[in-house]
Design an enzyme around this catalytic site. Sequence first.
Site, short mmCIF file in Angstrom:
data_model
loop_
_atom_site.label_atom_id
_atom_site.label_comp_id
_atom_site.label_asym_id
_atom_site.label_seq_id
_atom_site.Cartn_x
_atom_site.Cartn_y
_atom_site.Cartn_z
N SER A 20 0.86 -1.19 0.00
CA SER A 20 0.00 0.00 0.00
C SER A 20 0.89 1.23 0.00
O SER A 20 2.08 1.16 0.35
CB SER A 20 -0.86 0.00 1.28
OG SER A 20 -1.49 1.24 1.47
N TYR A 51 -3.63 -0.84 10.03
CA TYR A 51 -3.42 -1.02 8.58
C TYR A 51 -2.03 -0.52 8.20
O TYR A 51 -1.29 -1.20 7.46
CB TYR A 51 -4.51 -0.26 7.83
CG TYR A 51 -4.50 -0.48 6.33
CD1 TYR A 51 -5.13 -1.58 5.76
CD2 TYR A 51 -3.87 0.42 5.48
CE1 TYR A 51 -5.12 -1.78 4.39
CE2 TYR A 51 -3.86 0.24 4.11
CZ TYR A 51 -4.49 -0.88 3.57
OH TYR A 51 -4.48 -1.07 2.21
P1 NAP Z 1 -11.64 -5.19 -1.24
O1 NAP Z 1 -12.51 -5.04 -2.44
O2 NAP Z 1 -12.20 -4.88 0.11
O3 NAP Z 1 -11.01 -6.64 -1.27
C1 NAP Z 1 -10.38 -7.22 -0.14
C2 NAP Z 1 -10.34 -8.71 -0.35
O4 NAP Z 1 -9.77 -9.33 0.81
C3 NAP Z 1 -11.74 -9.29 -0.51
O5 NAP Z 1 -11.71 -10.37 -1.40
C4 NAP Z 1 -12.02 -9.77 0.89
O6 NAP Z 1 -13.04 -10.74 0.98
C5 NAP Z 1 -10.68 -10.35 1.25
N1 NAP Z 1 -10.60 -10.63 2.66
C6 NAP Z 1 -10.82 -9.79 3.68
N2 NAP Z 1 -10.76 -10.45 4.84
C7 NAP Z 1 -10.50 -11.75 4.53
C8 NAP Z 1 -10.33 -12.92 5.29
N3 NAP Z 1 -10.48 -12.94 6.62
N4 NAP Z 1 -10.07 -14.09 4.64
C9 NAP Z 1 -9.96 -14.11 3.30
N5 NAP Z 1 -10.13 -13.02 2.51
C10 NAP Z 1 -10.39 -11.86 3.14
O7 NAP Z 1 -10.42 -4.22 -1.37
P2 NAP Z 1 -9.23 -4.13 -2.42
O8 NAP Z 1 -8.96 -2.70 -2.57
O9 NAP Z 1 -9.49 -4.96 -3.61
O10 NAP Z 1 -8.06 -4.74 -1.55
C11 NAP Z 1 -7.16 -5.74 -2.02
C12 NAP Z 1 -5.79 -5.50 -1.41
O11 NAP Z 1 -5.30 -4.26 -1.90
C13 NAP Z 1 -5.79 -5.38 0.12
O12 NAP Z 1 -4.64 -6.02 0.64
C14 NAP Z 1 -5.72 -3.88 0.32
O13 NAP Z 1 -5.15 -3.54 1.57
C15 NAP Z 1 -4.84 -3.49 -0.83
N6 NAP Z 1 -4.86 -2.07 -1.20
C16 NAP Z 1 -6.00 -1.49 -1.70
C17 NAP Z 1 -5.96 -0.15 -2.04
C18 NAP Z 1 -7.15 0.58 -2.61
O14 NAP Z 1 -7.06 1.80 -2.82
N7 NAP Z 1 -8.25 -0.07 -2.89
C19 NAP Z 1 -4.79 0.59 -1.87
C20 NAP Z 1 -3.67 -0.03 -1.35
C21 NAP Z 1 -3.72 -1.37 -1.02
P3 NAP Z 1 -14.57 -10.26 1.25
O15 NAP Z 1 -15.06 -9.67 -0.04
O16 NAP Z 1 -15.25 -11.54 1.62
O17 NAP Z 1 -14.54 -9.26 2.35
#
Ligand code: NAP
Length: 241
Positions: free
Chosen positions: A133, A146
């Site tokens: 991130s 986080y």
């Molecule tokens: P997201 O749509 O909320 O996706 C998060 C994913 O992680 C979902 O598939 C979620 O499953 C899964 N997850 C959460 N808790 C879990 C658990 N206990 N066991 C298994 N899976 C679990 O958000 P995203 O933005 O795509 O995030 C993906 C990654 O990118 C994360 O590591 C996040 O920190 C990182 N990231 C995102 C951003 C951004 O701007 N969006 C920026 C920097 C980093 P559920 O759908 O069932 O909750």
Amino acid sequence: MNPFSLSGQTALVTGANTGIGRAIAIAMGRAGAHVICAGRSSCADTVAQIDSAEALTLDFADPMAATGIFADRPIDILVNNAGIIRRDDSVDFSESDWDAVIDVNLKAVFFTSQAFAKAALPRGAGKIVNIASLLSFQGGIRVPAYTASKHGVAGLTKVLANEWAAKGINVNAIAPGYIATNNTDALRADPDRNAAILERIPAGRWGRPDDIAQTAVFLASSAANYIHGTVVSVDGGWMAR
Ligand code: NAP
């Protein structure tokens, strides 16, 4: 041979049901990989969009949940994408929120990578792509667990690369900028935060999950064979400001 092809490779993507994980799974499928789409929620929608894919139920409420899955069959690529965020003033932040975030974002990443390596090291080949991130570099606001977890992911990326690079395993990470997913719903719903974020992004727009996916394909491919221990920002230029 196309050095960007993942043909003949099997990739496991955690959190593949939505957002960045879904985009990575689909992009890896398009690059020729067989994709194991892992999630605590159903990955059926993702699997349906990939030629060769399967779903796996994996809930990191138990951060050791994935440790048994690599012994059964060769898995060449691991994408540690699953992650959660909890927001509260640091002065009020609860122990339960701290533990939940650290378990999914950091402890599960380490022990899943360790299990992957136990199977991949004897084969002398493997690729790990961690999703870090901007908060692997910056502090953020009201997200202490986080930020600690994502600084930790950057550190893990380096220590694992140091140990495994000479043994054929590449460990790298992507630091996504502000990407429009469930993770950032709250920020986009807040007009002041949304405007402040957009004003600082040189590209002038929120990122899309697909912006991250192609970088993950690259880092998982043989084109990245000499890249080890790096955290690649894919952020519309945010870190350049
Ligand atoms: P997201 O749509 O909320 O996706 C998060 C994913 O992680 C979902 O598939 C979620 O499953 C899964 N997850 C959460 N808790 C879990 C658990 N206990 N066991 C298994 N899976 C679990 O958000 P995203 O933005 O795509 O995030 C993906 C990654 O990118 C994360 O590591 C996040 O920190 C990182 N990231 C995102 C951003 C951004 O701007 N969006 C920026 C920097 C980093 P559920 O759908 O069932 O909750």
